[in-house]
Design a protein around this motif. Structure first.
Motif, PDB file in Angstrom:
ATOM      1  N   ALA A  33      13.651   5.040  41.482  1.00  0.00           N
ATOM      2  CA  ALA A  33      13.715   3.592  41.729  1.00  0.00           C
ATOM      3  C   ALA A  33      12.929   2.817  40.694  1.00  0.00           C
ATOM      4  N   ALA A  34      11.818   3.377  40.215  1.00  0.00           N
ATOM      5  CA  ALA A  34      10.997   2.688  39.224  1.00  0.00           C
ATOM      6  C   ALA A  34      11.748   2.486  37.914  1.00  0.00           C
ATOM      7  N   LYS A  35      12.736   3.326  37.650  1.00  0.00           N
ATOM      8  CA  LYS A  35      13.514   3.217  36.415  1.00  0.00           C
ATOM      9  C   LYS A  35      14.910   2.638  36.663  1.00  0.00           C
ATOM     10  N   ASN A  36      15.173   2.193  37.875  1.00  0.00           N
ATOM     11  CA  ASN A  36      16.511   1.732  38.245  1.00  0.00           C
ATOM     12  C   ASN A  36      16.662   0.253  37.914  1.00  0.00           C
ATOM     13  N   GLU A  37      17.449  -0.067  36.889  1.00  0.00           N
ATOM     14  CA  GLU A  37      17.640  -1.446  36.461  1.00  0.00           C
ATOM     15  C   GLU A  37      18.506  -2.257  37.421  1.00  0.00           C
ATOM     16  N   ARG A  38      19.227  -1.561  38.327  1.00  0.00           N
ATOM     17  CA  ARG A  38      20.096  -2.275  39.261  1.00  0.00           C
ATOM     18  C   ARG A  38      19.310  -2.908  40.405  1.00  0.00           C
ATOM     19  N   LEU A  39      18.102  -2.439  40.668  1.00  0.00           N
ATOM     20  CA  LEU A  39      17.296  -2.964  41.770  1.00  0.00           C
ATOM     21  C   LEU A  39      16.707  -4.326  41.404  1.00  0.00           C
ATOM     22  N   PRO A  40      16.500  -5.194  42.376  1.00  0.00           N
ATOM     23  CA  PRO A  40      15.812  -6.474  42.102  1.00  0.00           C
ATOM     24  C   PRO A  40      14.379  -6.223  41.631  1.00  0.00           C
ATOM     25  N   ILE A  41      13.821  -7.174  40.856  1.00  0.00           N
ATOM     26  CA  ILE A  41      12.476  -7.025  40.308  1.00  0.00           C
ATOM     27  C   ILE A  41      11.445  -6.843  41.422  1.00  0.00           C
ATOM     28  N   ARG A  42      11.595  -7.611  42.484  1.00  0.00           N
ATOM     29  CA  ARG A  42      10.629  -7.535  43.566  1.00  0.00           C
ATOM     30  C   ARG A  42      10.565  -6.122  44.151  1.00  0.00           C
ATOM     31  N   VAL A  43      11.736  -5.479  44.301  1.00  0.00           N
ATOM     32  CA  VAL A  43      11.775  -4.130  44.862  1.00  0.00           C
ATOM     33  C   VAL A  43      11.131  -3.137  43.906  1.00  0.00           C
ATOM     34  N   VAL A  44      11.394  -3.299  42.609  1.00  0.00           N
ATOM     35  CA  VAL A  44      10.794  -2.388  41.628  1.00  0.00           C
ATOM     36  C   VAL A  44       9.271  -2.500  41.648  1.00  0.00           C
ATOM     37  N   VAL A  45       8.752  -3.731  41.740  1.00  0.00           N
ATOM     38  CA  VAL A  45       7.297  -3.931  41.802  1.00  0.00           C
ATOM     39  C   VAL A  45       6.717  -3.249  43.038  1.00  0.00           C
ATOM     40  N   GLN A  46       7.423  -3.378  44.163  1.00  0.00           N
ATOM     41  CA  GLN A  46       6.947  -2.726  45.380  1.00  0.00           C
ATOM     42  C   GLN A  46       6.949  -1.215  45.228  1.00  0.00           C
ATOM     43  N   VAL A  47       7.985  -0.696  44.587  1.00  0.00           N
ATOM     44  CA  VAL A  47       8.064   0.755  44.377  1.00  0.00           C
ATOM     45  C   VAL A  47       6.913   1.228  43.505  1.00  0.00           C
ATOM     46  N   LEU A  48       6.630   0.492  42.431  1.00  0.00           N
ATOM     47  CA  LEU A  48       5.518   0.866  41.562  1.00  0.00           C
ATOM     48  C   LEU A  48       4.187   0.793  42.295  1.00  0.00           C
ATOM     49  N   PHE A  49       4.018  -0.229  43.089  1.00  0.00           N
ATOM     50  CA  PHE A  49       2.784  -0.365  43.856  1.00  0.00           C
ATOM     51  C   PHE A  49       2.616   0.813  44.816  1.00  0.00           C
ATOM     52  N   VAL A  50       3.704   1.157  45.508  1.00  0.00           N
ATOM     53  CA  VAL A  50       3.647   2.299  46.431  1.00  0.00           C
ATOM     54  C   VAL A  50       3.372   3.582  45.657  1.00  0.00           C
ATOM     55  N   GLY A  51       3.962   3.686  44.461  1.00  0.00           N
ATOM     56  CA  GLY A  51       3.716   4.879  43.658  1.00  0.00           C
ATOM     57  C   GLY A  51       2.253   5.012  43.275  1.00  0.00           C
ATOM     58  N   GLN A  52       1.621   3.903  42.945  1.00  0.00           N
ATOM     59  CA  GLN A  52       0.204   3.946  42.615  1.00  0.00           C
ATOM     60  C   GLN A  52      -0.640   4.312  43.830  1.00  0.00           C
ATOM     61  N   LEU A  53      -0.243   3.790  44.972  1.00  0.00           N
ATOM     62  CA  LEU A  53      -0.979   4.147  46.197  1.00  0.00           C
ATOM     63  C   LEU A  53      -0.829   5.637  46.491  1.00  0.00           C
ATOM     64  N   GLN A  54       0.376   6.156  46.302  1.00  0.00           N
ATOM     65  CA  GLN A  54       0.574   7.586  46.529  1.00  0.00           C
ATOM     66  C   GLN A  54      -0.248   8.419  45.556  1.00  0.00           C
ATOM     67  N   LEU A  55      -0.313   7.943  44.287  1.00  0.00           N
ATOM     68  CA  LEU A  55      -1.120   8.662  43.300  1.00  0.00           C
ATOM     69  C   LEU A  55      -2.595   8.611  43.667  1.00  0.00           C
ATOM     70  N   ARG A  56      -3.030   7.465  44.157  1.00  0.00           N
ATOM     71  CA  ARG A  56      -4.430   7.339  44.573  1.00  0.00           C
ATOM     72  C   ARG A  56      -4.745   8.295  45.716  1.00  0.00           C
ATOM     73  N   ASP A  57      -3.838   8.348  46.698  1.00  0.00           N
ATOM     74  CA  ASP A  57      -4.072   9.266  47.824  1.00  0.00           C
ATOM     75  C   ASP A  57      -4.126  10.709  47.351  1.00  0.00           C
ATOM     76  N   THR A  58      -3.276  11.016  46.385  1.00  0.00           N
ATOM     77  CA  THR A  58      -3.271  12.383  45.859  1.00  0.00           C
ATOM     78  C   THR A  58      -4.596  12.708  45.184  1.00  0.00           C
ATOM     79  N   ILE A  59      -5.081  11.760  44.394  1.00  0.00           N
ATOM     80  CA  ILE A  59      -6.368  11.990  43.696  1.00  0.00           C
ATOM     81  C   ILE A  59      -7.493  12.121  44.703  1.00  0.00           C
ATOM     82  N   LEU A  60      -7.505  11.261  45.706  1.00  0.00           N
ATOM     83  CA  LEU A  60      -8.564  11.345  46.731  1.00  0.00           C
ATOM     84  C   LEU A  60      -8.542  12.691  47.435  1.00  0.00           C
ATOM     85  N   LYS A  61      -7.330  13.173  47.687  1.00  0.00           N
ATOM     86  CA  LYS A  61      -7.247  14.489  48.324  1.00  0.00           C
ATOM     87  C   LYS A  61      -7.774  15.579  47.409  1.00  0.00           C
TER      88      LYS A  61
END
Length: 612
Positions: A487-515
């Motif tokens: 989804a982060a590389k999907n040009e067909r998605l609206p910008i708002r959705v891509v931003v949300q996906v990136l934000f969620v991806g960063q949160l997931q990465l943060r949780d992974t690092i904390l673990k």
């Protein structure tokens, strides 16, 4: 000496042959032999001419004034009035009161065939009548119509045939069904005589004793590898061991006017529902499903007949979940739509499907649209009605059925998303029904994302607001890591959705690092217990590095959150949108275009069709 004995023996043989010849001549000239010969000659003539109207009479024409000529089915019969009157009360009255020309067509109101009337004529003339399952019912009705009862004459025909019917036909399942078939053309007369009720009662009593006569219950149409073998129906081993050699006559051979009342009575009398459903299923397979030609090429008569059968089966089918496989019910529904069955019939099948929709597949839901003015390839409205029936009747304590149907709808959406005529509001309506069924659960949103991606790919003409409407139900927090990467590389998605996906991806990465940090702390604590003082400085350095990385990620997440909350007001023009992408690529370390992004998320490229 030997010669004389031989000559004497030869003379005795000659005398014996002469006596035999004389006896045969006398026998030939006798009345009984002539009558028999005439009967045999007439029957042979009838068979050769196929009972045509110009065939000779059952008896050779006689000049006797007591003879009368009757016509049955266009076939003439010349009979002796005295013999007929001796056995038939009705004929005796008619012969007495009416002239012969009026008697010639007195059977025109009764649907008798020449074969049956020939048996009556043989009985009246004193010949033996061969009774069988096939002629018992029509012969009984004709004898009753002619008044051939015991009150008119002893040992009369009606009593003999009814006795045969009761003793030889009714005790047997097969013979009863064969006799029941013969009532179709004389149904009213057979009902008045009680033969129809007798057949129905005999069949139902035997079905109550041994329901397997109706056929084996349909538990599964096929066996999947994932299914437990205990759930698959198999005939009872004892029943197989002691199975009879004869094959039971099938009720599906009956016409609809005979089959429907007997199956209705079976349901009322308590025959197990699974066996009733099995018989109904076999009946519709025999008379509706096998169509060598297309439905459009069918004759009007056959189309009407199949429609009547389908409507009757729906009325007779018990309202019990799981009696028939969902795939079979969908097949019945599609035939009901094509044959333009009544709305009650279609609604009945839709309700039955709705009760067990969790057992269906996405292929079952692909019901082609009908009519010249169809707007979409598949009947979406029918699927929505079935979904409503499912949610209205779902009463299970667990949510496994709800989750199964939600996943089913997502698969269905992925199938129909490529239809260019599928409207945004229709797509979102189905998405809402899928999402609403599993609110509060931790089910993945990957299936919905796959359907959305296919829809946006096939509908590239949508505006930004329409694309946002399509994606409004997508929960980025429930998407897998692989789906987020795509989804982060999907040009067909609206910008708002891509931003949300990136934000969620960063949160997931943060949780992974904390673990990982927590795991490292636990490991370090264990190492300290084994070897105190070893590597303490290195561990402290590593923890500090990780802490700095977490703080940096938190700062980036905070900035992204503020950017999302601002509503992306600066995205109205194309230039601003391009600047935002450039700024995002800078923040996440991207050095090239969107498809060559070198972000901190995984580089694995996942095609939307591979997203689970």
């Amino acid at each position: 000496m030997v010669w004389r004995q031989a000559r004497g023996l030869l003379q005795r043989v000659v005398l014996l042959l002469q006596s035999l010849y004389t006896y045969l001549v006398r026998l030939r000239n006798s009345t009984g032999f002539l009558l028999f010969h005439k009967l045999q000659s007439q029957r042979s003539c009838q068979n050769m001419a196929n009972r045509s109207a110009d065939m000779s009479s059952w008896l050779c024409k006689s000049t006797s004034p007591s003879d009368v000529q009757l016509y049955v089915g266009g076939v003439p019969f010349t009979l002796n009035t005295e013999l007929l009157a001796a056995k038939s009360n009705i004929l005796a009255s008619l012969i007495k009161d009416k002239p012969q020309e009026e008697l010639s067509h007195f059977l025109r109101d009764f649907p008798a065939n020449p074969e049956t009337f020939e048996l009556v004529a043989r009985f009246c003339h004193g010949y033996k009548v061969h009774l069988s399952t096939e002629n018992a019912v029509p012969l009984s009705c004709l004898a009753h119509y002619l008044g051939m009862t015991e009150t008119h004459s002893k040992n009369n025909l009606l009593g003999k045939v009814l006795s045969f019917f009761e003793q030889k036909v009714l005790p047997s399942w097969n013979e009863t069904i064969k006799a029941f078939q013969t009532t179709e053309n004389i149904l009213q007369q057979a009902m008045e005589l009680g033969l129809v009720d007798a057949c129905i009662e005999s069949i139902i009593s035997k079905a109550l004793t041994n329901p397997c006569l109706l056929g084996d219950p349909i538990k599964k149409m096929h066996v999947d590898d994932s299914e437990d073998e205990d759930d698959v129906y198999r005939p009872n081993a004892r029943r197989r061991l002691f199975a009879l050699d004869w094959k039971s006559e099938d009720l599906t051979t009956l016409s609809l006017q005979l089959y429907e009342p007997i199956m209705h009575e079976m349901s009322q009398r308590g025959v197990p529902s699974e066996y009733v459903a099995a018989s109904l299923c076999n009946y519709i397979k025999k008379w509706v499903f096998p169509s060598p030609t297309g439905v459009g090429e069918m004759s009007i008569y056959k189309r009407k007949s199949q429609k009547e059968i389908l409507e009757a089966v729906e009325r007779l089918l018990p309202h019990v979940r799981g009696l028939l496989p969902c795939t079979l019910l969908f097949e019945m529904l599609q035939f009901a739509i094509v044959l333009e069955a009544s709305s009650n019939c279609r609604n009945g099948f839709e309700m039955r499907i709705g009760k067990q929709l969790d057992q269906a597949t996405a292929k079952d839901l692909l019901i082609p649209s009908q009519g010249y003015a169809r707007e979409v390839q598949y009947d979406i409205e029918c699927v929505r009605r079935i979904l409503k029936h499912f949610y209205a009747n779902y009463a299970a304590s667990n949510i496994s059925g709800l989750i199964a149907v939600a996943e089913l709808i997502e698969e269905f959406l992925a199938e129909v998303a490529s239809d260019i005529d599928l409207k945004v509001e229709t797509f979102t309506a189905l998405s809402e029904m899928s999402v609403a069924a599993t609110l509060g659960t931790h089910r993945s949103s990957d299936g919905l994302y796959k359907a959305i991606d296919i829809y946006l790919n096939k509908h590239r003409h949508l505006t930004e607001s329409e694309r946002e409407e399509v994606c409004q139900l997508l929960d980025c927090q429930k998407m897998s890591v692989e789906a987020c990467e795509h989804a982060a590389k999907n040009e067909r998605l609206p910008i708002r959705v891509v931003v949300q996906v990136l934000f969620v991806g960063q949160l997931q990465l943060r949780d992974t690092i904390l673990k990982e940090i927590q795991g490292s702390d636990d490991k370090a604590r264990e190492d300290e217990e084994v070897e105190e003082g070893c590597g303490e400085e290195e561990m402290r350095t590593e923890v500090e590095k990780m802490s700095k990385k977490v703080m940096e990620l938190e700062r980036e997440c905070y900035m992204m959150k503020k950017e999302i909350e601002s509503g992306c007001s600066s995205l109205g023009v194309k230039k601003g949108k391009s600047n935002l992408w450039r700024e995002m690529k800078r923040k996440f370390g991207c050095i090239s275009g969107m498809h060559n992004c070198n972000c901190q998320v995984k580089k694995k490229k996942v095609h939307p069709k591979n997203v689970v």
